[in-house]
Design an enzyme around this catalytic site. Sequence first.
Site, PDB file in Angstrom:
ATOM      1  N   CYS A  38     109.706  25.078 -53.535  1.00  0.00           N
ATOM      2  CA  CYS A  38     109.356  26.494 -53.454  1.00  0.00           C
ATOM      3  C   CYS A  38     110.324  27.233 -52.521  1.00  0.00           C
ATOM      4  O   CYS A  38     111.503  27.333 -52.831  1.00  0.00           O
ATOM      5  CB  CYS A  38     107.897  26.680 -53.046  1.00  0.00           C
ATOM      6  SG  CYS A  38     107.283  28.353 -53.384  1.00  0.00           S
ATOM      7  N   HIS A  66     105.720  24.274 -57.686  1.00  0.00           N
ATOM      8  CA  HIS A  66     105.082  23.284 -56.814  1.00  0.00           C
ATOM      9  C   HIS A  66     104.746  22.029 -57.615  1.00  0.00           C
ATOM     10  O   HIS A  66     103.732  22.005 -58.319  1.00  0.00           O
ATOM     11  CB  HIS A  66     103.798  23.852 -56.211  1.00  0.00           C
ATOM     12  CG  HIS A  66     104.009  24.907 -55.187  1.00  0.00           C
ATOM     13  ND1 HIS A  66     104.211  24.629 -53.856  1.00  0.00           N
ATOM     14  CD2 HIS A  66     104.058  26.249 -55.299  1.00  0.00           C
ATOM     15  CE1 HIS A  66     104.368  25.759 -53.180  1.00  0.00           C
ATOM     16  NE2 HIS A  66     104.278  26.761 -54.041  1.00  0.00           N
ATOM     17  N   GLU A 116     103.528  19.343 -56.501  1.00  0.00           N
ATOM     18  CA  GLU A 116     102.288  18.776 -55.960  1.00  0.00           C
ATOM     19  C   GLU A 116     101.050  19.491 -56.500  1.00  0.00           C
ATOM     20  O   GLU A 116      99.929  19.002 -56.318  1.00  0.00           O
ATOM     21  CB  GLU A 116     102.314  18.818 -54.432  1.00  0.00           C
ATOM     22  CG  GLU A 116     102.037  20.159 -53.780  1.00  0.00           C
ATOM     23  CD  GLU A 116     103.225  21.122 -53.781  1.00  0.00           C
ATOM     24  OE1 GLU A 116     103.105  22.189 -53.168  1.00  0.00           O
ATOM     25  OE2 GLU A 116     104.267  20.797 -54.392  1.00  0.00           O
TER      26      GLU A 116
END
Length: 251
Positions: free
Chosen positions: A86, A195, A197
């Site tokens: 990011c 992202h 994750e």
Amino acid sequence: MSAETAARVVVLDHGSGNVRSVVRALEAAGAEVELTADRERALAADGLVVPGVGAFAATIEQIRAVGGERIIERRLAGALPVLGICVGLQILFDAGTEHGTRSAGLGQWPGEVTRIQASVVPHMGWNTVEAPPGTRLFAGIEAERFYFVHSYAARSWQMEQIGSLPAPLVTWAEHDGDRFVAAVENAALTATQFHPEKSGEAGATLLANWLRTLPRRGAADADRTLPATATDSAPAAAPSASTATLEEPTR
């Protein structure tokens, strides 16, 4: 990935609000993960992850407060992998401009991060990407969607191939007609605007793909002297209390 061959990864602890989710995602992908800003631990790891949320200028300040820019430079000088996430991608460019203020980035890639030109900002939610031929990062997930939350992006790519070095592989995405850099694979330096994750199975596969590219460094390799940088001797400061609790009004 067995414990014997698990990659050792440091997530740079510079006060970013999403570090715990990044740690958990990397562990689920099979890595041994440590959250720290310790210079020697970061240099000895197989891979270094630099997450970031919030404003470009604030993230740069946090990273510099822990000496992160010198850690990144020294790892790259030794061809040791680094992954930005990011705003951790955005700060790798020359500069970022927000609200009329231009802040210097780390200058690993030429170009500037600017506000997305779209009717709805931020760009928030799931989106597909345009991965290039030869990608290792998106192997097997080229058609999947990933989770984005940002108002700014690198909306052009200015780096040209240098000599015989392989050209960086640039992945693109589009929001409301505005095209921007979604990921870069540039030798030891990799980064994503989205992202991983927070991107479910696709993000987990992407992190596993990145982990597979990491050289497993034994004790002798990890302890070897890396090429020094011009600022290598400068001390690292501790993160301030105000940045240590930064939450995720992400870029």
